[in-house]
Design an enzyme around this catalytic site. Sequence first.
Site, PDB file in Angstrom:
ATOM      1  N   VAL A 111       0.840  -1.199   0.000  1.00  0.00           N
ATOM      2  CA  VAL A 111       0.000   0.000   0.000  1.00  0.00           C
ATOM      3  C   VAL A 111       0.876   1.251   0.000  1.00  0.00           C
ATOM      4  O   VAL A 111       1.737   1.424   0.862  1.00  0.00           O
ATOM      5  CB  VAL A 111      -0.932   0.008   1.224  1.00  0.00           C
ATOM      6  CG1 VAL A 111      -1.754   1.295   1.268  1.00  0.00           C
ATOM      7  CG2 VAL A 111      -1.858  -1.196   1.183  1.00  0.00           C
ATOM      8  N   GLU A 134       4.289   4.288   9.201  1.00  0.00           N
ATOM      9  CA  GLU A 134       4.281   4.988   7.924  1.00  0.00           C
ATOM     10  C   GLU A 134       2.983   4.712   7.158  1.00  0.00           C
ATOM     11  O   GLU A 134       2.324   5.631   6.657  1.00  0.00           O
ATOM     12  CB  GLU A 134       5.488   4.576   7.084  1.00  0.00           C
ATOM     13  CG  GLU A 134       5.533   5.275   5.742  1.00  0.00           C
ATOM     14  CD  GLU A 134       6.789   4.946   4.963  1.00  0.00           C
ATOM     15  OE1 GLU A 134       6.730   4.924   3.722  1.00  0.00           O
ATOM     16  OE2 GLU A 134       7.840   4.731   5.597  1.00  0.00           O
ATOM     17  N   CYS A 175      -3.025  13.492  15.482  1.00  0.00           N
ATOM     18  CA  CYS A 175      -3.181  14.176  16.769  1.00  0.00           C
ATOM     19  C   CYS A 175      -2.351  13.478  17.838  1.00  0.00           C
ATOM     20  O   CYS A 175      -1.764  14.119  18.719  1.00  0.00           O
ATOM     21  CB  CYS A 175      -4.643  14.171  17.205  1.00  0.00           C
ATOM     22  SG  CYS A 175      -5.791  15.111  16.180  1.00  0.00           S
ATOM     23  N   CYS A 189       7.256  -6.214  17.123  1.00  0.00           N
ATOM     24  CA  CYS A 189       6.835  -7.572  17.496  1.00  0.00           C
ATOM     25  C   CYS A 189       8.009  -8.543  17.444  1.00  0.00           C
ATOM     26  O   CYS A 189       8.057  -9.516  18.187  1.00  0.00           O
ATOM     27  CB  CYS A 189       5.722  -8.047  16.571  1.00  0.00           C
ATOM     28  SG  CYS A 189       4.153  -7.191  16.802  1.00  0.00           S
TER      29      CYS A 189
END
Length: 347
Positions: A111, A134, A175, A189
Amino acid sequence: MSTPLDHSSRYSRQERFAPIGADGQRRLAESTVLVVGCGALGSVSADLLVRAGVGRVRIVDRDFLELSNLQRQVLFDEDDVAAGLPKSVTAANKLRRINSQVTIEPVVADVTNENLAELAAGVDVIVDGTDNFETRLLLNDFSVSEGRPWVYGGCLAAEGQVLTVVPGETACLTCLVPEPPAPGGAATCDSAGVLGPAVNLVASVQVAEVLKLLLGQLDTISRRLLVVDLWSNRVRQLDLSALHAPGECPTCDARQFPWLEGRHGSETAVLCGRNAVQVRPAVAKKVALDTLASRLASEGEVTSNPFLVRAKIGKHTLTVFQDGRAIVSGTDDPAEARSLVARHLGA
Protein backbone atom coordinates in the site's frame (compact mmCIF):
# COMPACT_ATOMS: atom_id res chain seq x y z
CA MET A 1 -23.50 -34.89 -3.34
CA SER A 2 -23.74 -32.40 -0.46
CA THR A 3 -27.04 -30.80 0.49
CA PRO A 4 -27.19 -27.04 -0.19
CA LEU A 5 -27.02 -24.99 2.99
CA ASP A 6 -30.04 -23.12 4.26
CA HIS A 7 -28.58 -19.69 5.09
CA SER A 8 -31.73 -18.30 6.68
CA SER A 9 -30.47 -18.86 10.23
CA ARG A 10 -26.83 -17.87 9.66
CA TYR A 11 -27.10 -14.48 11.42
CA SER A 12 -29.96 -15.33 13.77
CA ARG A 13 -27.96 -14.72 16.98
CA GLN A 14 -26.53 -11.48 15.64
CA GLU A 15 -29.93 -10.23 14.51
CA ARG A 16 -31.33 -10.88 17.99
CA PHE A 17 -28.88 -8.29 19.29
CA ALA A 18 -31.18 -5.25 19.42
CA PRO A 19 -28.75 -2.63 18.02
CA ILE A 20 -28.39 -4.72 14.84
CA GLY A 21 -31.63 -6.57 14.14
CA ALA A 22 -32.75 -7.65 10.68
CA ASP A 23 -32.51 -4.14 9.25
CA GLY A 24 -28.97 -3.72 10.51
CA GLN A 25 -27.99 -7.09 9.07
CA ARG A 26 -29.24 -6.00 5.66
CA ARG A 27 -27.20 -2.83 6.00
CA LEU A 28 -24.07 -4.84 6.79
CA ALA A 29 -24.69 -6.98 3.71
CA GLU A 30 -24.67 -3.82 1.58
CA SER A 31 -21.38 -2.55 3.07
CA THR A 32 -17.75 -2.77 1.94
CA VAL A 33 -14.72 -2.82 4.24
CA LEU A 34 -11.04 -2.56 3.34
CA VAL A 35 -8.64 -4.51 5.56
CA VAL A 36 -5.09 -3.20 5.11
CA GLY A 37 -2.65 -5.89 6.17
CA CYS A 38 -3.57 -9.53 6.74
CA GLY A 39 -1.17 -10.46 9.49
CA ALA A 40 -2.15 -10.84 13.13
CA LEU A 41 -4.74 -8.08 13.47
CA GLY A 42 -5.83 -8.11 9.83
CA SER A 43 -6.50 -11.83 9.60
CA VAL A 44 -8.59 -11.85 12.78
CA SER A 45 -10.47 -8.73 11.66
CA ALA A 46 -11.18 -10.17 8.22
CA ASP A 47 -12.44 -13.39 9.78
CA LEU A 48 -14.82 -11.55 12.12
CA LEU A 49 -16.10 -9.25 9.38
CA VAL A 50 -16.86 -12.15 7.04
CA ARG A 51 -18.59 -14.13 9.79
CA ALA A 52 -20.65 -11.04 10.65
CA GLY A 53 -21.95 -10.87 7.08
CA VAL A 54 -20.32 -7.68 5.82
CA GLY A 55 -21.16 -7.92 2.13
CA ARG A 56 -17.79 -7.15 0.60
CA VAL A 57 -14.38 -7.44 2.26
CA ARG A 58 -11.28 -6.34 0.39
CA ILE A 59 -8.02 -7.66 1.86
CA VAL A 60 -4.68 -6.09 0.89
CA ASP A 61 -1.35 -7.53 2.01
CA ARG A 62 2.19 -7.58 0.60
CA ASP A 63 3.55 -10.61 2.46
CA PHE A 64 3.52 -14.42 2.56
CA LEU A 65 3.13 -16.81 5.49
CA GLU A 66 5.86 -18.04 7.82
CA LEU A 67 5.61 -20.67 10.54
CA SER A 68 6.11 -18.06 13.28
CA ASN A 69 2.87 -16.38 12.16
CA LEU A 70 0.67 -19.26 13.34
CA GLN A 71 1.06 -18.40 17.04
CA ARG A 72 -1.23 -15.37 16.59
CA GLN A 73 -2.64 -15.39 13.04
CA VAL A 74 -5.48 -17.76 13.81
CA LEU A 75 -6.99 -17.87 10.32
CA PHE A 76 -4.03 -19.87 8.96
CA ASP A 77 -2.56 -23.35 9.50
CA GLU A 78 0.57 -25.38 8.68
CA ASP A 79 -0.72 -26.41 5.26
CA ASP A 80 -1.05 -22.73 4.34
CA VAL A 81 2.57 -22.10 5.29
CA ALA A 82 3.68 -25.06 3.16
CA ALA A 83 1.64 -23.83 0.19
CA GLY A 84 3.60 -20.58 0.10
CA LEU A 85 0.75 -18.44 -1.23
CA PRO A 86 0.44 -14.73 -0.35
CA LYS A 87 -1.45 -14.02 2.86
CA SER A 88 -4.35 -12.19 1.19
CA VAL A 89 -4.94 -15.05 -1.26
CA THR A 90 -4.74 -17.68 1.47
CA ALA A 91 -7.13 -15.68 3.64
CA ALA A 92 -9.63 -15.31 0.81
CA ASN A 93 -9.57 -19.06 0.13
CA LYS A 94 -10.29 -19.78 3.80
CA LEU A 95 -12.94 -17.10 4.23
CA ARG A 96 -14.92 -18.16 1.16
CA ARG A 97 -15.35 -21.55 2.80
CA ILE A 98 -16.57 -19.86 5.98
CA ASN A 99 -19.17 -17.63 4.31
CA SER A 100 -20.03 -18.08 0.65
CA GLN A 101 -22.45 -15.14 0.81
CA VAL A 102 -19.69 -12.57 1.24
CA THR A 103 -17.65 -11.22 -1.67
CA ILE A 104 -13.97 -11.37 -0.76
CA GLU A 105 -11.41 -9.50 -2.83
CA PRO A 106 -7.77 -10.43 -2.16
CA VAL A 107 -5.14 -7.99 -3.38
CA VAL A 108 -1.40 -8.71 -3.26
CA ALA A 109 0.14 -5.26 -3.06
CA ASP A 110 2.27 -2.89 -1.02
CA VAL A 111 0.00 0.00 0.00
CA THR A 112 1.42 3.35 -1.12
CA ASN A 113 0.19 6.87 -1.75
CA GLU A 114 0.00 5.96 -5.45
CA ASN A 115 -2.43 3.04 -5.12
CA LEU A 116 -4.39 3.71 -1.92
CA ALA A 117 -7.21 5.63 -3.61
CA GLU A 118 -7.79 2.72 -6.00
CA LEU A 119 -7.59 0.13 -3.22
CA ALA A 120 -10.09 2.09 -1.12
CA ALA A 121 -12.51 2.83 -3.95
CA GLY A 122 -16.09 2.23 -2.85
CA VAL A 123 -15.28 1.17 0.72
CA ASP A 124 -17.24 2.43 3.72
CA VAL A 125 -14.64 1.84 6.45
CA ILE A 126 -10.92 0.99 6.54
CA VAL A 127 -9.45 -1.39 9.13
CA ASP A 128 -5.80 -1.14 10.13
CA GLY A 129 -3.98 -4.47 10.16
CA THR A 130 -0.57 -3.01 9.32
CA ASP A 131 2.76 -3.32 11.10
CA ASN A 132 4.22 0.17 10.71
CA PHE A 133 3.36 3.80 11.39
CA GLU A 134 4.28 4.99 7.92
CA THR A 135 1.36 3.10 6.38
CA ARG A 136 -0.92 4.08 9.26
CA LEU A 137 -0.17 7.77 8.79
CA LEU A 138 -0.86 7.33 5.08
CA LEU A 139 -4.23 5.73 5.91
CA ASN A 140 -4.92 8.58 8.30
CA ASP A 141 -4.16 11.20 5.62
CA PHE A 142 -6.47 9.44 3.18
CA SER A 143 -9.21 9.06 5.77
CA VAL A 144 -9.27 12.73 6.73
CA SER A 145 -8.84 13.89 3.15
CA GLU A 146 -11.74 11.78 1.88
CA GLY A 147 -13.94 11.88 4.96
CA ARG A 148 -13.73 8.09 5.22
CA PRO A 149 -13.62 6.56 8.73
CA TRP A 150 -10.94 4.09 9.73
CA VAL A 151 -10.04 2.12 12.86
CA TYR A 152 -6.42 2.07 14.03
CA GLY A 153 -5.16 -0.94 15.93
CA GLY A 154 -1.75 -1.78 17.34
CA CYS A 155 -0.39 -4.66 19.36
CA LEU A 156 2.99 -5.19 21.01
CA ALA A 157 3.92 -7.68 23.72
CA ALA A 158 0.76 -7.92 25.88
CA GLU A 159 -0.47 -4.39 25.15
CA GLY A 160 -2.98 -3.32 22.54
CA GLN A 161 -4.35 0.02 21.36
CA VAL A 162 -7.45 0.97 19.38
CA LEU A 163 -8.52 4.36 18.04
CA THR A 164 -11.58 5.01 15.90
CA VAL A 165 -11.13 7.94 13.53
CA VAL A 166 -14.23 9.67 12.17
CA PRO A 167 -13.04 12.71 10.21
CA GLY A 168 -14.53 15.94 11.51
CA GLU A 169 -15.79 14.32 14.71
CA THR A 170 -12.91 12.61 16.50
CA ALA A 171 -9.18 12.98 16.97
CA CYS A 172 -7.08 11.46 14.19
CA LEU A 173 -3.88 9.44 14.43
CA THR A 174 -1.70 12.49 13.69
CA CYS A 175 -3.18 14.18 16.77
CA LEU A 176 -1.62 11.34 18.76
CA VAL A 177 1.46 10.49 16.67
CA PRO A 178 2.62 13.46 14.55
CA GLU A 179 5.38 11.42 12.90
CA PRO A 180 6.75 7.87 13.02
CA PRO A 181 9.53 6.96 15.44
CA ALA A 182 13.12 6.86 14.24
CA PRO A 183 14.17 3.55 12.67
CA GLY A 184 15.04 1.21 15.51
CA GLY A 185 13.76 3.75 18.04
CA ALA A 186 10.78 1.70 19.11
CA ALA A 187 10.26 -1.96 19.91
CA THR A 188 8.58 -4.21 17.34
CA CYS A 189 6.83 -7.57 17.50
CA ASP A 190 10.10 -9.18 16.42
CA SER A 191 12.04 -7.60 19.29
CA ALA A 192 9.44 -7.47 22.08
CA GLY A 193 7.17 -10.31 20.96
CA VAL A 194 3.39 -10.30 20.89
CA LEU A 195 0.78 -12.22 22.88
CA GLY A 196 -1.87 -13.99 20.83
CA PRO A 197 -4.78 -13.13 23.15
CA ALA A 198 -3.85 -9.44 22.94
CA VAL A 199 -4.11 -9.64 19.14
CA ASN A 200 -7.54 -11.22 19.30
CA LEU A 201 -8.76 -8.66 21.81
CA VAL A 202 -7.59 -5.67 19.77
CA ALA A 203 -8.99 -7.03 16.50
CA SER A 204 -12.32 -7.78 18.19
CA VAL A 205 -12.59 -4.22 19.48
CA GLN A 206 -11.67 -2.92 16.03
CA VAL A 207 -14.39 -4.95 14.33
CA ALA A 208 -16.98 -3.94 16.93
CA GLU A 209 -16.17 -0.32 16.10
CA VAL A 210 -16.43 -1.07 12.37
CA LEU A 211 -19.88 -2.60 12.81
CA LYS A 212 -21.05 0.52 14.66
CA LEU A 213 -19.75 2.71 11.84
CA LEU A 214 -21.38 0.60 9.14
CA LEU A 215 -24.69 0.73 10.99
CA GLY A 216 -24.45 4.51 11.28
CA GLN A 217 -24.52 4.40 15.08
CA LEU A 218 -21.90 7.09 15.62
CA ASP A 219 -23.14 7.85 19.12
CA THR A 220 -21.86 4.44 20.25
CA ILE A 221 -18.29 4.58 18.89
CA SER A 222 -15.35 5.14 21.22
CA ARG A 223 -13.92 8.65 21.02
CA ARG A 224 -10.87 7.87 23.12
CA LEU A 225 -7.70 5.85 22.67
CA LEU A 226 -8.21 2.46 24.27
CA VAL A 227 -5.07 0.95 25.81
CA VAL A 228 -5.20 -2.56 27.27
CA ASP A 229 -2.38 -4.55 28.88
CA LEU A 230 -3.43 -8.17 29.39
CA TRP A 231 -0.39 -9.08 31.49
CA SER A 232 -0.80 -6.35 34.08
CA ASN A 233 -4.61 -6.33 33.76
CA ARG A 234 -4.73 -2.60 33.05
CA VAL A 235 -7.34 -0.89 30.89
CA ARG A 236 -7.09 2.82 30.11
CA GLN A 237 -9.07 5.19 27.93
CA LEU A 238 -7.15 8.32 27.02
CA ASP A 239 -9.00 11.53 26.19
CA LEU A 240 -7.42 13.07 23.07
CA SER A 241 -9.65 16.14 22.94
CA ALA A 242 -6.81 18.49 23.93
CA LEU A 243 -4.70 17.16 21.05
CA HIS A 244 -7.68 17.61 18.73
CA ALA A 245 -8.21 21.24 19.73
CA PRO A 246 -8.33 23.85 16.93
CA GLY A 247 -4.89 24.70 15.64
CA GLU A 248 -3.24 21.64 17.18
CA CYS A 249 -3.30 19.03 14.39
CA PRO A 250 -1.77 19.58 10.96
CA THR A 251 -3.96 16.86 9.45
CA CYS A 252 -7.50 17.23 10.74
CA ASP A 253 -7.22 20.97 11.45
CA ALA A 254 -4.83 22.41 8.84
CA ARG A 255 -5.67 19.64 6.33
CA GLN A 256 -2.07 18.93 5.41
CA PHE A 257 -1.61 15.49 3.85
CA PRO A 258 2.13 14.95 3.27
CA TRP A 259 1.91 11.14 3.35
CA LEU A 260 -0.93 11.02 0.85
CA GLU A 261 0.76 13.54 -1.43
CA GLY A 262 4.04 11.59 -1.39
CA ARG A 263 6.02 14.32 0.37
CA HIS A 264 6.62 11.96 3.28
CA GLY A 265 7.26 8.25 3.02
CA SER A 266 10.25 5.96 2.84
CA GLU A 267 12.05 5.73 -0.46
CA THR A 268 13.44 2.52 -1.89
CA ALA A 269 16.11 2.00 -4.52
CA VAL A 270 17.22 -1.31 -5.99
CA LEU A 271 21.04 -1.39 -5.92
CA CYS A 272 22.15 -2.49 -9.36
CA GLY A 273 24.01 -5.80 -9.47
CA ARG A 274 23.97 -6.30 -5.69
CA ASN A 275 20.68 -8.13 -5.03
CA ALA A 276 19.96 -5.47 -2.43
CA VAL A 277 17.51 -2.65 -1.78
CA GLN A 278 18.13 0.60 0.05
CA VAL A 279 15.26 1.88 2.19
CA ARG A 280 15.45 5.55 3.16
CA PRO A 281 13.26 6.54 6.15
CA ALA A 282 10.36 8.94 5.78
CA VAL A 283 11.91 11.29 8.34
CA ALA A 284 15.69 11.34 8.75
CA LYS A 285 16.62 10.86 12.40
CA LYS A 286 19.87 9.88 14.08
CA VAL A 287 19.80 6.22 15.10
CA ALA A 288 21.19 5.02 18.42
CA LEU A 289 23.33 2.29 16.91
CA ASP A 290 24.36 0.68 20.22
CA THR A 291 20.74 0.29 21.28
CA LEU A 292 19.78 -1.07 17.89
CA ALA A 293 22.64 -3.59 17.93
CA SER A 294 21.47 -4.91 21.30
CA ARG A 295 17.91 -5.20 20.07
CA LEU A 296 18.85 -7.04 16.88
CA ALA A 297 21.15 -9.47 18.70
CA SER A 298 18.25 -11.81 19.35
CA GLU A 299 17.42 -11.93 15.63
CA GLY A 300 20.76 -13.14 14.31
CA GLU A 301 24.49 -12.51 14.10
CA VAL A 302 25.20 -8.79 14.62
CA THR A 303 28.31 -6.73 13.91
CA SER A 304 28.63 -2.99 14.44
CA ASN A 305 30.95 -0.02 14.35
CA PRO A 306 30.47 3.72 14.95
CA PHE A 307 28.89 4.09 11.52
CA LEU A 308 26.53 1.14 11.07
CA VAL A 309 24.93 -2.00 12.45
CA ARG A 310 24.72 -5.17 10.36
CA ALA A 311 22.53 -8.15 11.23
CA LYS A 312 22.12 -11.46 9.41
CA ILE A 313 18.43 -12.34 9.62
CA GLY A 314 17.50 -15.55 7.83
CA LYS A 315 18.44 -15.23 4.17
CA HIS A 316 18.82 -11.46 4.43
CA THR A 317 21.46 -9.11 5.74
CA LEU A 318 20.15 -5.87 7.22
CA THR A 319 22.57 -2.94 7.40
CA VAL A 320 21.44 0.21 9.20
CA PHE A 321 23.32 3.49 9.05
CA GLN A 322 23.38 6.34 11.56
CA ASP A 323 21.05 8.47 9.44
CA GLY A 324 18.37 5.76 9.47
CA ARG A 325 19.03 4.39 5.99
CA ALA A 326 18.90 0.63 5.68
CA ILE A 327 20.22 -1.71 3.01
CA VAL A 328 18.55 -5.10 2.79
CA SER A 329 20.74 -7.64 1.02
CA GLY A 330 19.34 -10.89 -0.33
CA THR A 331 16.44 -9.42 -2.30
CA ASP A 332 15.76 -7.02 -5.15
CA ASP A 333 12.09 -6.66 -4.24
CA PRO A 334 11.34 -3.24 -2.67
CA ALA A 335 8.17 -4.50 -0.99
CA GLU A 336 10.04 -7.39 0.63
CA ALA A 337 12.75 -5.00 1.79
CA ARG A 338 10.23 -2.56 3.30
CA SER A 339 8.49 -5.42 5.05
CA LEU A 340 11.72 -6.60 6.66
CA VAL A 341 12.65 -3.06 7.71
CA ALA A 342 9.19 -2.55 9.22
CA ARG A 343 9.40 -5.80 11.16
CA HIS A 344 12.82 -5.21 12.66
CA LEU A 345 13.12 -1.42 12.84
CA GLY A 346 9.51 -0.45 13.34
CA ALA A 347 9.68 2.12 10.52
